[in-house]
Design an enzyme around this catalytic site. Structure first.
Site, mmCIF file in Angstrom:
data_model
loop_
_atom_site.group_PDB
_atom_site.id
_atom_site.type_symbol
_atom_site.label_atom_id
_atom_site.label_comp_id
_atom_site.label_asym_id
_atom_site.label_seq_id
_atom_site.Cartn_x
_atom_site.Cartn_y
_atom_site.Cartn_z
ATOM 1 N N ASN A 54 69.555 39.514 -23.586
ATOM 2 C CA ASN A 54 68.621 39.645 -22.903
ATOM 3 C C ASN A 54 68.468 38.511 -21.931
ATOM 4 O OD1 ASN A 54 67.204 42.299 -23.331
ATOM 5 N ND2 ASN A 54 67.323 41.664 -25.299
ATOM 6 N N GLN B 202 59.716 41.685 -20.290
ATOM 7 C CA GLN B 202 60.365 40.381 -20.940
ATOM 8 C C GLN B 202 60.839 39.410 -19.953
ATOM 9 O OE1 GLN B 202 62.403 41.529 -24.635
ATOM 10 N NE2 GLN B 202 64.210 40.416 -23.702
ATOM 11 N N GLY B 203 60.566 38.083 -20.398
ATOM 12 C CA GLY B 203 61.044 37.097 -19.368
ATOM 13 C C GLY B 203 61.305 35.837 -20.134
ATOM 14 N N TYR B 204 61.770 34.762 -19.495
ATOM 15 C CA TYR B 204 62.393 33.581 -20.317
ATOM 16 C C TYR B 204 61.754 32.641 -19.561
ATOM 17 C CZ TYR B 204 65.204 36.734 -22.838
ATOM 18 O OH TYR B 204 65.487 37.943 -23.677
ATOM 19 N N LEU B 205 61.131 31.716 -20.517
ATOM 20 C CA LEU B 205 60.671 30.391 -20.097
ATOM 21 C C LEU B 205 61.837 29.258 -20.317
ATOM 22 C CD1 LEU B 205 57.156 30.609 -21.741
ATOM 23 C CD2 LEU B 205 57.628 30.653 -19.383
#
Length: 166
Positions: free
Chosen positions: A155, A30-33
């Site tokens: 997160n 999981q990652g964040y833009l």
């Protein structure tokens, strides 16, 4: 409008493992833009832990709005797994790696237990999505302290931290 009502807890112990079905467990990258609290944009790739196949998985793109207590706007869209893999490379910070276990909590609710991997190894968080903020649910003995309002346990914050919260 999509709404998420979610409460989050630390796990007090491993008692949940006796109830966990490996067939329902998934590995999550999981990652964040965007990590702006008013408009978080997350990309996620979820694969069954029982599969090593590169073409297996489910991608999602999720947009979340500002929290008001345990409630916030949430919009989630399926995307191809290949797109999710590529988008993870565009994310800021590092991708979160965790295994998610699901345990029925009764009344159509599910406990989602996230067992984090490096650099957050040792952190185990439990989430439950509810129909309303004041909804009652049975608190199992393995459910620890509530951290719903603690920003260190989001997160998005973990994606830029080098270790789990103390």
């Amino acid at each position: 409008m999509g709404i998420e009502i979610e409460r989050k807890f630390r796990a007090a112990n491993d008692g949940w493992r006796a109830l966990a079905d490996p067939a329902r467990a998934t590995r999550i990258a999981q990652g964040y833009l965007s990590r702006d609290p008013e408009r978080i944009v997350r990309v996620r790739l979820e694969t069954p832990i029982a599969s090593d196949a590169a073409d297996v998985g489910r991608g999602t793109l999720t947009i979340k709005g500002l929290n008001r207590g345990a409630t916030r706007p949430e919009y989630e869209y399926p995307i191809p797994a290949a797109d999710a893999r590529e988008l993870l490379g565009l994310c800021s910070g590092h991708a979160i790696a965790k295994v998610r276990w699901r345990i029925d909590a009764g009344a159509q609710a599910v406990f989602e237990i996230d067992v984090f991997e490096s650099p957050h190894a040792g952190l185990v968080l439990v989430e439950i999505e509810l129909a309303r903020e004041n909804q009652d649910f049975v608190r199992p003995p393995w459910l620890g302290a509530e951290v719903t309002g603690d920003p260190r346990y989001t997160n998005a914050a973990l994606a830029v931290s080098a270790s789990p919260p103390a």
